[in-house]
Scaffold this active site. Structure first.
Site, short mmCIF file in Angstrom:
data_model
loop_
_atom_site.label_atom_id
_atom_site.label_comp_id
_atom_site.label_asym_id
_atom_site.label_seq_id
_atom_site.Cartn_x
_atom_site.Cartn_y
_atom_site.Cartn_z
N SER A 114 0.82 -0.95 -0.08
CA SER A 114 -0.02 0.18 -0.03
C SER A 114 0.52 1.55 -0.12
CB SER A 114 -0.86 -0.12 1.30
OG SER A 114 -1.46 0.80 1.52
N TYR A 141 -1.91 0.46 10.30
CA TYR A 141 -1.98 -0.50 8.83
C TYR A 141 -0.82 -0.39 7.79
CZ TYR A 141 -3.87 -0.91 4.49
OH TYR A 141 -3.74 -1.80 3.23
N LYS A 145 1.55 -3.06 6.67
CA LYS A 145 2.11 -3.61 5.17
C LYS A 145 4.08 -3.41 5.16
CE LYS A 145 -1.46 -4.09 3.93
NZ LYS A 145 -1.67 -6.04 2.72
N1 UFG Z 1 -12.76 10.81 2.56
C1 UFG Z 1 -13.69 11.90 3.23
N2 UFG Z 1 -14.65 11.30 3.23
C2 UFG Z 1 -15.32 10.04 3.56
C3 UFG Z 1 -13.89 8.55 3.11
C4 UFG Z 1 -12.93 9.03 2.57
O1 UFG Z 1 -13.64 12.51 2.79
O2 UFG Z 1 -16.25 9.42 3.92
C5 UFG Z 1 -11.21 11.04 1.90
C6 UFG Z 1 -9.92 10.85 3.17
O3 UFG Z 1 -9.74 12.07 3.90
C7 UFG Z 1 -9.29 10.48 2.27
C8 UFG Z 1 -9.72 10.44 0.91
O4 UFG Z 1 -11.48 11.30 0.45
O5 UFG Z 1 -8.89 12.02 1.72
C9 UFG Z 1 -9.63 9.13 -0.13
O6 UFG Z 1 -9.91 8.56 1.01
P1 UFG Z 1 -10.05 6.40 1.10
O7 UFG Z 1 -10.97 6.16 2.57
O8 UFG Z 1 -11.58 6.26 0.45
O9 UFG Z 1 -8.82 6.40 1.08
P2 UFG Z 1 -8.12 6.48 1.60
O10 UFG Z 1 -6.63 7.26 1.28
O11 UFG Z 1 -7.53 6.29 2.97
O12 UFG Z 1 -6.67 4.71 1.71
C10 UFG Z 1 -6.08 4.47 0.46
C11 UFG Z 1 -6.54 2.31 1.28
C12 UFG Z 1 -6.19 1.76 1.98
C13 UFG Z 1 -4.24 3.05 2.17
C14 UFG Z 1 -4.87 4.30 2.16
C15 UFG Z 1 -3.23 4.76 2.44
O13 UFG Z 1 -8.07 2.60 1.14
O14 UFG Z 1 -5.85 0.79 1.64
O15 UFG Z 1 -5.47 4.78 1.12
O16 UFG Z 1 -3.17 5.93 3.37
F1 UFG Z 1 -3.99 2.53 3.48
#
Ligand code: UFG
Length: 343
Positions: A114, A141, A145
């Site tokens: 990741s 997390y 990884k």
């Molecule tokens: N976000 C929101 N509102 C929500 C959900 C997400 O604003 O309800 C934002 C988050 O803050 C982030 C972006 O949307 O900026 C993407 O969020 P996601 O939860 O879709 O994905 P992440 O970037 O948090 O997660 C992904 C992978 C993880 C990995 C991570 C690394 O799904 O497995 O990137 O930071 F660990």
């Protein structure tokens, strides 16, 4: 090919790509978060990644030639609550897998890593991340990884395994067939939540922070189509890499999209607005995670074939409007049905 976690989101798309590439996927999954209905290619063997006996029996029964390892816990937020469980499943689970592969002389392992291994570590906000960027996970997390990668790298150095760790940026979209797609319980990812908000199936989306040092103040991510991720795994199995080598490769499109850009793309695809409000930042969210995908291109001959956010969101919407795993077709949303082809 043994596909641990093959009943999950990226695993199921990879099983389909393996089947299309002439491989036989043996999906090994506990179904604790994966779905039986997602296993449509090859066979399903139910088992836990920490169960050496179950893993060994699956490898022997199907004369497994290589392993793709997805099984693990993925929710960044939950990893702060139960870090020990994340270490147990993601790190100990990987060690058990290596221990079972070793006496069977299975020579290649492709690992689901990741972009979370990079964290925020002081780079410029619009700077793309290459594989040698500092590793500073911002969550337990991400720690797990990185630790699992280290176990695999040591196995390569000491035991002659060929290991490829694929560091995904933001997996998104769904197979255009509509047969498989993203389904997490609970769902925490941006695109499915934005779609659910647009369709009136969930309350308004909360945007986690608009005070980041990014162009519109919301986080930048590199959304990569899940079919592109799946293709990279098949390429990693086929790549001409010697025994004893270890490669860690970024999988992204190399394009940073803000949360608000995603919200707008979902609204265009759904033909209706995404209701949202701005909330506080979420722990462990780096401001920007954008891949430099050059090394993956060089090593695997792979690049994102579907980098377009509109296509990614349209495929995700088609999946959301179709039947879910284990259900009949979902009810139409309260207002006029959204047209997944629109926009
Ligand atoms: N976000 C929101 N509102 C929500 C959900 C997400 O604003 O309800 C934002 C988050 O803050 C982030 C972006 O949307 O900026 C993407 O969020 P996601 O939860 O879709 O994905 P992440 O970037 O948090 O997660 C992904 C992978 C993880 C990995 C991570 C690394 O799904 O497995 O990137 O930071 F660990």
């Amino acid at each position: 090919m043994l596909v641990t976690g093959g009943a999950g989101y990226i695993g199921a798309h990879t099983a389909k790509a393996l089947d299309e590439g002439g491989f036989f996927p043996v999906v090994y999954d506990s179904l604790s978060s994966g779905f039986r209905e997602a296993v449509r290619w090859g066979v399903l063997v139910e088992g836990d990644i920490r169960d050496a006996g179950g893993l060994g029996a699956a490898m022997d029964a199907y004369d497994v030639g290589a392993v793709i390892h997805f099984a693990g816990l993925i929710e960044v937020g939950r990893s702060f609550v139960t870090p020990d469980l994340f270490w147990n499943v993601n790190v100990t689970g990987t060690q058990v897998l290596l221990d079972v592969m070793r006496p069977r002389q299975i020579g290649r392992l492709v690992f689901s890593s990741s972009a979370a291994v990079y964290g925020d570590s002081g780079r410029g906000v619009l700077e793309a991340i290459a594989e040698d960027a500092p590793k500073a996970p911002a969550s337990p997390y991400g720690d797990t990884k990185l630790a699992a990668e280290a176990l695999i790298e040591a196995e390569c150095r000491d035991q002659g395994l060929c290991g490829v760790a694929l560091r995904y940026f933001n997996a998104a979209g769904a197979d255009p067939s509509g047969l498989i797609g993203e389904a997490h319980e609970p769902e925490t990812h941006l695109i499915p939540l934005a779609i659910a908000a647009a369709l009136g199936r969930a309350g308004p989306l909360t945007v986690f922070g608009d005070d980041f040092a990014t162009p519109d103040g919301t986080c930048l991510r590199d959304y990569i189509h899940v079919n592109d991720l799946a293709a990279a795994h098949v390429a990693a199995l086929r790549a001409d890499l010697p025994p004893g080598s270890f490669e860690a490769l970024n999988l992204g499109a190399g394009l940073g999209r803000s949360v608000l850009e995603v919200v707008e793309a979902v609204a265009r695809a759904a033909g209706r607005p995404v209701p949202y409000s701005i909330g506080p930042r979420r722990s462990g969210d780096p401001a920007s995670l954008v891949a430099d995908p050059a090394r993956g291109a060089a090593r695997l001959g792979w690049r994102a074939a579907k980098p377009d956010l509109e296509e990614i969101v349209t495929d995700a919407l088609r999946w959301a409007l179709g039947p879910a795993y284990g259900e009949g077709r979902k009810e139409a949303p309260a207002q006029a049905a959204a047209d997944p082809n629109r926009g």
